[in-house]
Design an enzyme around this catalytic site. Structure first.
Site, mmCIF file in Angstrom:
data_model
loop_
_atom_site.group_PDB
_atom_site.id
_atom_site.type_symbol
_atom_site.label_atom_id
_atom_site.label_comp_id
_atom_site.label_asym_id
_atom_site.label_seq_id
_atom_site.Cartn_x
_atom_site.Cartn_y
_atom_site.Cartn_z
ATOM 1 N N HIS A 260 0.849 -1.190 0.000
ATOM 2 C CA HIS A 260 0.000 0.000 0.000
ATOM 3 C C HIS A 260 0.885 1.242 0.000
ATOM 4 O O HIS A 260 1.693 1.446 0.906
ATOM 5 C CB HIS A 260 -0.920 0.000 1.215
ATOM 6 N N ASP A 262 0.546 5.276 -0.142
ATOM 7 C CA ASP A 262 -0.285 6.477 -0.150
ATOM 8 C C ASP A 262 0.199 7.393 -1.258
ATOM 9 O O ASP A 262 1.384 7.765 -1.305
ATOM 10 C CB ASP A 262 -0.218 7.183 1.198
ATOM 11 N N ASP A 372 -7.422 1.284 2.630
ATOM 12 C CA ASP A 372 -7.234 2.447 3.510
ATOM 13 C C ASP A 372 -8.135 3.574 3.030
ATOM 14 O O ASP A 372 -7.958 4.092 1.924
ATOM 15 C CB ASP A 372 -5.761 2.877 3.467
ATOM 16 N N HIS A 576 -7.406 9.787 -0.503
ATOM 17 C CA HIS A 576 -8.042 9.945 0.806
ATOM 18 C C HIS A 576 -7.253 10.781 1.800
ATOM 19 O O HIS A 576 -7.838 11.324 2.739
ATOM 20 C CB HIS A 576 -8.382 8.574 1.405
#
Length: 1039
Positions: A260, A262, A372, A576
């Site tokens: 993952h 971001d 997430d 996000h």
């Protein structure tokens, strides 16, 4: 040989094995100390420091100067390139040789002009394999380059991970050497660590636990770290233990590598580009060495970055995708927030993402991958289904502080009844490391035992990238089918096949994800979304104006199509941690620049559209009044006049169309309704009255009365005042910019105004207003104009705030003379109800919720709606409607929310239900004002409407050019049912339509074929909250 003691003590035996593999204790004689053998320093080390992120070919041409281990370089966000000259000793022939490299910055090894591996101490990647076995004819000397970013895996926070970055932080390389790697020692270490994990995890009451500990102890007995010839005996003991198989009923975990990343968070967007390269090139190595290893990769934007900046790596990823090892998942452009973006924005995430995956990897995703996020829109199941997706994986549900979600595998049913199979891994992480503890936790925490016997297991360092390691892969290989543990399944060739499509009929049907899991109480759900407040709110999430071209206007022949660039740029900023403001200041500033670019491009297209409508018309320049909403509107508009002045005019514009602006000299028509009267009383209070509403403000600007004139019904609670600003202390447990804790409600402090500050603004006629100033604190102030227009069913509060606070939370409250156990809040393509009471923990955990343009509190026959143009945090407790306005967290951005803000909210009392009273179109009108566009020629003399809809329950949300549109003649229309009812309606158009056909959200035509078009009208049938997409093919122009 002395006999072994008859009895074994659990703790001493356990600790004996722990010390045998410890990296801290007894490394002079234990096994860990033998992992690396002979070593030598690199032959030569030189470096080049730059504030830029240079491409390889440019970087290696720079002036490199001598460097040595321990040198400092920096500061934060700079890059230090190292040229590493290596000479491998002749004596190491036949052995595995590594470059050992340790730095507190993120590194990327380049070899022969290509990236080959990431080196990140935090991600347990501190050595690069130069050769598995040095051959007699292999070159002994070579040159590598190591690109080191001056930031860690999780940024460069000053003092803590989520603190603002330290701009002066310096970095260093603490190790740079060649070493012989002992693969046999490594394998024994993996086995012993797993045996320790089994012994600890199963506990002293479990027979298999003692077997594991006994086996580990025997391995220590027979293994002499100084004598490699003893290793095979120890290895055989481990193989015997792990070769004992589990039963058929064991739980099965589906282990997938994952990383993952971001897209921006504690580091800027440009650093994410390099994070992707560092992480994925390491994954390529793992896939080469482990043919059964599967890696799931989401976010089309990141793959697009790699395609643009690292084409060789992208080609390798495509190659492994064809083998079924590299599996693109998710279907969206980025992993966007699940609360703030509009429904249309979410559709575009899938549209752009799925098109990219199909173009670059030959197929679209069948699962939505959102591990997430900060919430889950109730319309996501419908959006997923219409984008070809039937399965959903997430993780953040496990972050709930108050209530644990009751399932891990379930059917999630959306507002319209669409269902998707949903799963979130019971191990409560998307960054597992393959440990026994995590494997056992996955089984123990599974809330669907007896219903499903499978669960996903995502392993690899995440958030800041890094991804899986060889050690993680080897652990899971060893644990694939061992008695006492769940089975681990890998190598199925498809993520959707391996993790999501198991026994669907056995999955427990869950009718809808409860509201407590659609907004996480532990994540940021407050109002301001600060760094973006200065922008027009439509540019953020609301759809019609975020389209580069105004949706009411047909795409004229010859006008260029709206570019993908601005559209994808907007989707990027809806990641996000960006759209919510929970990122560092550098990211916020980058996002602001992106929004300026988007707005500039949109304004250019607006001007081009206006010019096209006026093409061929002779005469002086005029004004074109454009309505981007699908219903007729009569509103007060400030029209520009020569010299920069403005005048107020009452204009009427048909739905999705335009009308000429009234000439400056033409007399205003008689008002169709009562004009606005403004009266200031001797006590300083002000009354505004337009015949629909009567508004009374006390001398400090608070709302003491709001009367629906026709019925005489008062909307404000007796003895109370609305428009009451309140300030709260806002100090969460840790996650500053994310969490809003329940105890903040205990610190409520009303902000008291000063009598005499209220003054009349506009004195009446088409508009009446009053304004006042309010000192919020010694550092912050507010000014507000309360506006009532002729014929308008709501009163507006235009607000300007100069905000300079620390850990404070500003809200505005309206106590209503309404009683109801539930309130209604708008969400994407619809609305839902939430309780106004705290009966259960699921109720009181929703002390702060998210909403879009409106919320409403209604009892039978009467209600009060609170509308807004850019706020997303809200609550209704009892009879008090509260809108969250601004916060002041200090991590990870100490400047977040600070400065000047402008926003508008409005209050609308109504008779009957909010549906029948027109709350929904009123909220749209507040968010999308009429446009006065300068026309490069006289505006058309007559009004014109492109589209209209016969039912007030159906909203024509979007008009855009279709993705595939030969000669620009195909339009895409998106409509939804907004009332929560079955509804039939007629769509009327003035455009020359040749063909109309329904399609899905990916704009694939309905196999049923074209719809019947009669007299430029189409009949459409909707179920509650259904969204329908329609392709209209326009007739070709004559000649």
């Amino acid at each position: 040989m002395a006999a072994a003691p008859a009895l074994k003590h659990w703790r001493t035996t356990l600790e004996r094995v722990e010390k045998f593999v410890s990296p801290l204790y007894f490394t002079d004689c234990n096994l860990r100390g033998r992992l690396f053998g002979d070593s030598c320093p690199v032959a030569e080390l030189s470096s080049f420091l730059t504030p830029e992120r240079l491409p390889y070919q440019e970087a290696v041409q720079q002036d490199f100067r001598p460097a040595q281990v321990g040198d400092s370089f920096g500061p934060t966000w700079w890059t230090c390139w190292f040229r590493v000259e290596l000479t491998i000793p002749e004596a190491w022939v036949g052995q595995e040789v590594h470059l050992r490299w340790e730095s507190d910055g993120e590194g990327l090894v380049w070899r022969d002009g290509e990236p080959v591996q990431g080196l990140t101490k935090e991600g347990e990647k501190t050595s690069y394999i130069l050769t598995d076995k040095l051959g007699e004819k292999d070159p002994r000397s070579l040159t590598l380059y190591v690109e080191v970013a001056c930031n860690g895996l999780l940024g460069a926070g000053k003092g803590s991970m989520i603190a603002a970055p330290d701009p002066e932080k310096m970095f260093q390389v603490s190790r740079a050497e060649l070493a012989v790697f002992h693969r046999d020692v490594y394998k024994l270490l993996v086995d012993l660590e797993l045996l320790l994990g089994i012994a600890k995890g199963l506990g002293e009451d479990n027979q298999r636990s003692f077997q594991a500990l006994y086996t580990a102890n025997q391995m220590v007995n027979v293994c002499d770290p100084a004598q490699p010839e003893t290793f095979p005996v120890a290895q055989a003991l481990a193989s015997k233990f792990f070769g004992q198989r589990g039963g058929e009923s064991q739980h099965t975990i589906h282990a997938m590598g994952h990383c993952h990343i971001d897209t921006a968070w504690l580091w800027p967007f440009k650093e994410t580009v390099r994070k992707c390269a560092r992480s994925w090139v390491t994954v390529v190595q793992l896939m080469e060495r482990n043919p059964e290893f599967i890696f799931a990769c989401s976010q089309a934007q990141q793959l697009e970055w790699v395609r643009s900046h690292y084409p060789g790596l992208h080609a390798r990823l495509q190659e492994f995708a064809c083998r079924g090892q590299f599996v693109p998942v998710g279907g969206t452009w980025v992993e966007m927030d699940g609360n703030l973006p509009s429904g249309e924005s979410m559709v575009r995430q899938f549209l752009q993402g799925q098109n990219f995956f199909r173009q670059e990897f030959g197929k679209m995703c069948s699962e939505f991958w959102l591990p997430d996020t900060f919430g889950y829109s109730a319309q996501l199941p419908q959006i997923m289904r219409s984008c070809g997706i039937k399965r959903f994986l997430t993780q953040k549900l496990s972050w709930n502080l108050v209530n644990s979600f009751p399932h891990h595998t379930f059917f999630w049913e959306g507002l319209d009844g669409s269902q998707v199979l949903a799963h979130f891994p019971p191990g409560d992480s998307y960054g597992m490391q393959g440990s026994v503890e995590e494997v056992l936790k996955t089984v123990a925490k599974n809330r669907d035992k007896g219903r499903t016997n499978h669960s996903a297991f995502l392993f690899g360092f995440g958030d800041g990238g890094g991804g899986p390691t060889q050690t993680m892969v080897d652990r899971l290989k060893r644990l694939c089918n061992t008695d006492g543990l769940p089975r681990s399944r890998r190598g199925t060739g498809s993520v959707s096949g391996s993790c999501m499509t198991w026994s669907c009929s056995a999955a427990w049907p869950w009718p809808a994800v409860p509201s407590s899991s659609t907004q996480l109480p532990c994540c940021r759900i407050s109002g301001g979304q600060p760094v973006f407040c200065p922008l027009p709110p439509a540019n953020l999430t609301h759809t019609p104006l975020w389209l580069p071209q105004p949706p009411g206007l047909p795409h004229p022949p010859g006008l260029p199509s709206p570019a993908l660039g601005p559209c994808r740029l907007l989707l990027l900023t809806q990641f996000h941690d960006v759209v919510t403001g929970s990122c560092i200041q550098l990211v916020a500033e980058e996002a602001m620049c992106h929004y300026e670019d988007i707005r500039s491009h949109g304004n250019t297209l607006l001007s081009a559209a206006a010019a096209a409508l006026c093409a061929g018309e002779p005469g002086p320049e005029g004004l074109l009044i454009v309505n981007t909403l699908p219903w007729k509107r009569t509103e007060v508009l400030a029209l520009p006049r020569p010299g920069g002045a403005h005048c107020l005019a009452l204009v009427t514009v048909p739905g999705m169309g335009y009308a000429p602006a009234p000439a400056p000299t033409s007399p205003q028509p008689l008002l169709p309704q009562q004009p606005v009267f403004v009266v200031q009383e001797t006590d300083g209070s002000v009354t505004l009255d337009n015949g629909i509403l009567r508004v009374r403000l006390d001398p400090t600007g608070r709302l003491t009365s709001l009367v629906l004139v026709a019925s005489g019904r008062e909307a404000i609670a007796e003895g109370a005042a609305g428009n009451q600003f309140v300030l709260f202390d806002d100090v969460p447990l840790y996650w500053d910019a994310w969490d809003v804790m329940d105890y903040h409600l205990e610190t409520r402090k009303p902000v008291l105004g000063q009598a005499g500050t209220l003054a009349v603004g506009t004195e009446g006629g088409v508009r009446g207003s009053a304004w006042f100033l309010l000192q919020i604190s010694p550092n912050s102030r507010l000014s507000q104009e309360v506006v009532l227009d002729v014929g308008c069913p709501y009163v507006r509060f235009h607000t300007e705030v100069h905000w300079h606070e620390a850990h404070k939370f500003l809200k505005v409250e309206f106590p209503a003379r309404v009683r109801s156990p539930q309130a209604t809040y708008e969400v994407q393509f619809g609305h839902l109800q939430r309780p106004t009471h705290y009966n259960t923990s699921w109720d009181w955990a929703r002390f702060e919720v998210w909403a879009h343009r409106w919320m409403d509190l209604s009892e039978h026959g009467f209600g009060l709606a609170l509308l807004n143009d850019c706020k997303y945090g809200a609550s209704v407790r009892g009879n008090v409607l509260s809108l969250s306005l601004l916060r002041a967290p200090k991590s990870p951005d100490a400047t977040v929310d600070m400065g000047r803000h402008e926003f508008t909210y409005a209050l609308m009392p109504h008779k009957g239900s909010f549906q029948d009273a027109g709350v929904i179109p009123a909220a749209y009108s507040l968010n999308f004002p009429l446009l006065a566009l300068p026309a490069p020629g006289p505006a058309p003399a007559a009004a014109w409407s492109a589209f209209s809809v016969s039912s007030p329950a159906v909203v024509l949300e979007t008009v855009k050019q279709a993705e595939t549109s030969p000669q620009g003649r195909t339009l895409l229309l998106r409509l939804y049912e907004a009332h929560g009812s079955h509804s039939d309606c007629w769509l009327h158009t003035s455009l020359p339509v040749q063909e109309a056909v329904l399609c899905d959200f990916l704009e694939r035509r309905d196999p049923a074929g074209p719809l019947l078009l009669r007299d430029n009208r189409l009949k459409l049938a909707f179920t509650p909250f259904q969204v329908q997409s329609l392709l209209l093919v326009l007739q070709p122009p004559p000649n």
